[in-house]
Design a protein around this motif. Structure first.
Motif, PDB file in Angstrom:
ATOM      1  N   TYR A  51       0.826  -1.210   0.000  1.00  0.00           N
ATOM      2  CA  TYR A  51       0.000   0.000   0.000  1.00  0.00           C
ATOM      3  C   TYR A  51       0.858   1.258   0.000  1.00  0.00           C
ATOM      4  N   TYR A  52       1.873   1.294   0.838  1.00  0.00           N
ATOM      5  CA  TYR A  52       2.717   2.476   0.921  1.00  0.00           C
ATOM      6  C   TYR A  52       3.662   2.611  -0.275  1.00  0.00           C
ATOM      7  N   LEU A  53       4.247   1.505  -0.709  1.00  0.00           N
ATOM      8  CA  LEU A  53       5.209   1.574  -1.811  1.00  0.00           C
ATOM      9  C   LEU A  53       4.539   1.857  -3.157  1.00  0.00           C
ATOM     10  N   SER A  54       3.260   1.538  -3.297  1.00  0.00           N
ATOM     11  CA  SER A  54       2.569   1.782  -4.558  1.00  0.00           C
ATOM     12  C   SER A  54       1.985   3.191  -4.634  1.00  0.00           C
ATOM     13  N   GLY A  55       2.244   4.004  -3.666  1.00  0.00           N
ATOM     14  CA  GLY A  55       1.679   5.352  -3.662  1.00  0.00           C
ATOM     15  C   GLY A  55       0.191   5.336  -3.368  1.00  0.00           C
ATOM     16  N   GLN A  56      -0.242   4.403  -2.582  1.00  0.00           N
ATOM     17  CA  GLN A  56      -1.628   4.234  -2.127  1.00  0.00           C
ATOM     18  C   GLN A  56      -2.583   3.893  -3.271  1.00  0.00           C
ATOM     19  N   GLU A  57      -2.066   3.188  -4.294  1.00  0.00           N
ATOM     20  CA  GLU A  57      -2.905   2.749  -5.412  1.00  0.00           C
ATOM     21  C   GLU A  57      -3.265   1.265  -5.314  1.00  0.00           C
ATOM     22  N   TYR A  58      -2.399   0.468  -4.727  1.00  0.00           N
ATOM     23  CA  TYR A  58      -2.618  -0.973  -4.603  1.00  0.00           C
ATOM     24  C   TYR A  58      -2.627  -1.323  -3.129  1.00  0.00           C
ATOM     25  N   PRO A  59      -3.106  -2.401  -2.658  1.00  0.00           N
ATOM     26  CA  PRO A  59      -3.797  -3.512  -3.282  1.00  0.00           C
ATOM     27  C   PRO A  59      -5.184  -3.149  -3.779  1.00  0.00           C
ATOM     28  N   VAL A  60      -5.934  -2.304  -3.066  1.00  0.00           N
ATOM     29  CA  VAL A  60      -7.252  -1.889  -3.543  1.00  0.00           C
ATOM     30  C   VAL A  60      -7.295  -0.365  -3.430  1.00  0.00           C
ATOM     31  N   GLY A  61      -7.147   0.303  -4.550  1.00  0.00           N
ATOM     32  CA  GLY A  61      -7.060   1.761  -4.548  1.00  0.00           C
ATOM     33  C   GLY A  61      -8.339   2.454  -4.125  1.00  0.00           C
ATOM     34  N   VAL A  62      -9.484   1.856  -4.398  1.00  0.00           N
ATOM     35  CA  VAL A  62     -10.774   2.470  -4.068  1.00  0.00           C
ATOM     36  C   VAL A  62     -10.979   2.538  -2.561  1.00  0.00           C
ATOM     37  N   TRP A  63     -10.397   1.616  -1.832  1.00  0.00           N
ATOM     38  CA  TRP A  63     -10.590   1.571  -0.386  1.00  0.00           C
ATOM     39  C   TRP A  63      -9.898   2.716   0.338  1.00  0.00           C
ATOM     40  N   GLY A  64      -8.895   3.278  -0.243  1.00  0.00           N
ATOM     41  CA  GLY A  64      -8.181   4.386   0.397  1.00  0.00           C
ATOM     42  C   GLY A  64      -7.511   3.939   1.687  1.00  0.00           C
ATOM     43  N   TYR A  65      -7.787   4.681   2.762  1.00  0.00           N
ATOM     44  CA  TYR A  65      -7.135   4.373   4.039  1.00  0.00           C
ATOM     45  C   TYR A  65      -7.670   3.114   4.715  1.00  0.00           C
ATOM     46  N   TRP A  66      -8.747   2.528   4.173  1.00  0.00           N
ATOM     47  CA  TRP A  66      -9.236   1.269   4.732  1.00  0.00           C
ATOM     48  C   TRP A  66      -8.232   0.145   4.491  1.00  0.00           C
ATOM     49  N   ASN A  67      -7.307   0.349   3.558  1.00  0.00           N
ATOM     50  CA  ASN A  67      -6.232  -0.628   3.365  1.00  0.00           C
ATOM     51  C   ASN A  67      -5.391  -0.770   4.632  1.00  0.00           C
ATOM     52  N   LEU A  68      -5.241   0.327   5.373  1.00  0.00           N
ATOM     53  CA  LEU A  68      -4.519   0.266   6.649  1.00  0.00           C
ATOM     54  C   LEU A  68      -5.268  -0.617   7.641  1.00  0.00           C
ATOM     55  N   ALA A  69      -6.584  -0.481   7.655  1.00  0.00           N
ATOM     56  CA  ALA A  69      -7.397  -1.296   8.570  1.00  0.00           C
ATOM     57  C   ALA A  69      -7.272  -2.773   8.230  1.00  0.00           C
ATOM     58  N   VAL A  70      -7.226  -3.096   6.939  1.00  0.00           N
ATOM     59  CA  VAL A  70      -7.095  -4.498   6.530  1.00  0.00           C
ATOM     60  C   VAL A  70      -5.750  -5.059   6.978  1.00  0.00           C
ATOM     61  N   GLY A  71      -4.682  -4.298   6.767  1.00  0.00           N
ATOM     62  CA  GLY A  71      -3.346  -4.764   7.157  1.00  0.00           C
ATOM     63  C   GLY A  71      -3.220  -4.960   8.658  1.00  0.00           C
ATOM     64  N   PHE A  72      -3.683  -3.981   9.419  1.00  0.00           N
ATOM     65  CA  PHE A  72      -3.588  -4.098  10.873  1.00  0.00           C
ATOM     66  C   PHE A  72      -4.551  -5.142  11.430  1.00  0.00           C
ATOM     67  N   ALA A  73      -5.724  -5.291  10.815  1.00  0.00           N
ATOM     68  CA  ALA A  73      -6.668  -6.322  11.268  1.00  0.00           C
ATOM     69  C   ALA A  73      -6.082  -7.714  11.061  1.00  0.00           C
ATOM     70  N   SER A  74      -5.333  -7.884   9.991  1.00  0.00           N
ATOM     71  CA  SER A  74      -4.684  -9.169   9.755  1.00  0.00           C
ATOM     72  C   SER A  74      -3.665  -9.481  10.852  1.00  0.00           C
ATOM     73  N   MET A  75      -2.918  -8.473  11.259  1.00  0.00           N
ATOM     74  CA  MET A  75      -1.931  -8.697  12.317  1.00  0.00           C
ATOM     75  C   MET A  75      -2.591  -8.892  13.687  1.00  0.00           C
ATOM     76  N   VAL A  76      -3.701  -8.224  13.939  1.00  0.00           N
ATOM     77  CA  VAL A  76      -4.438  -8.431  15.188  1.00  0.00           C
ATOM     78  C   VAL A  76      -5.039  -9.838  15.214  1.00  0.00           C
ATOM     79  N   ALA A  77      -5.523 -10.298  14.062  1.00  0.00           N
ATOM     80  CA  ALA A  77      -6.039 -11.665  13.979  1.00  0.00           C
ATOM     81  C   ALA A  77      -4.937 -12.672  14.279  1.00  0.00           C
ATOM     82  N   ALA A  78      -3.715 -12.372  13.841  1.00  0.00           N
ATOM     83  CA  ALA A  78      -2.582 -13.251  14.150  1.00  0.00           C
ATOM     84  C   ALA A  78      -2.338 -13.303  15.656  1.00  0.00           C
ATOM     85  N   LEU A  79      -2.463 -12.177  16.333  1.00  0.00           N
ATOM     86  CA  LEU A  79      -2.291 -12.172  17.792  1.00  0.00           C
ATOM     87  C   LEU A  79      -3.377 -12.990  18.482  1.00  0.00           C
TER      88      LEU A  79
END
Length: 86
Positions: A51-79
């Motif tokens: 998300y950060y390296l693609s200039g906030q265009e990928y993985p899902v550009g339409v989601w915008g900052y919700w991509n951060l929620a997906v990434g952090f939710a995945s790590m919280v699920a791991a915990l």
């Protein structure tokens, strides 16, 4: 000055007088627990990095900052999965 008395430590005894019960036995976690946790951590870090390296265009550009929620939710699920690991 007088010398103090040496105290002997009491030996611990189980208050109920019973040995270990069958329910107290140690059972290791299934193999899927650490594998799933590591996979979720790698997916979460990969998602955020992409998300950060693609200039906030990928993985899902339409989601915008919700991509951060997906990434952090995945790590919280791991915990949460790791909390089941024995």
């Amino acid at each position: 000055m007088p010398k103090s008395r040496v105290r002997k430590k009491k030996v611990y005894s189980n208050p109920s007088g019973k040995g270990s019960q069958a329910g107290d036995s140690y059972e290791p976690s299934p193999m899927w627990v650490p594998i799933t946790a590591v996979a979720l951590i790698v997916i979460g870090i990969g998602w955020l990095t992409l998300y950060y390296l693609s200039g906030q265009e990928y993985p899902v550009g339409v989601w915008g900052y919700w991509n951060l929620a997906v990434g952090f939710a995945s790590m919280v699920a791991a915990l949460l999965v790791l909390s089941k690991w024995k």
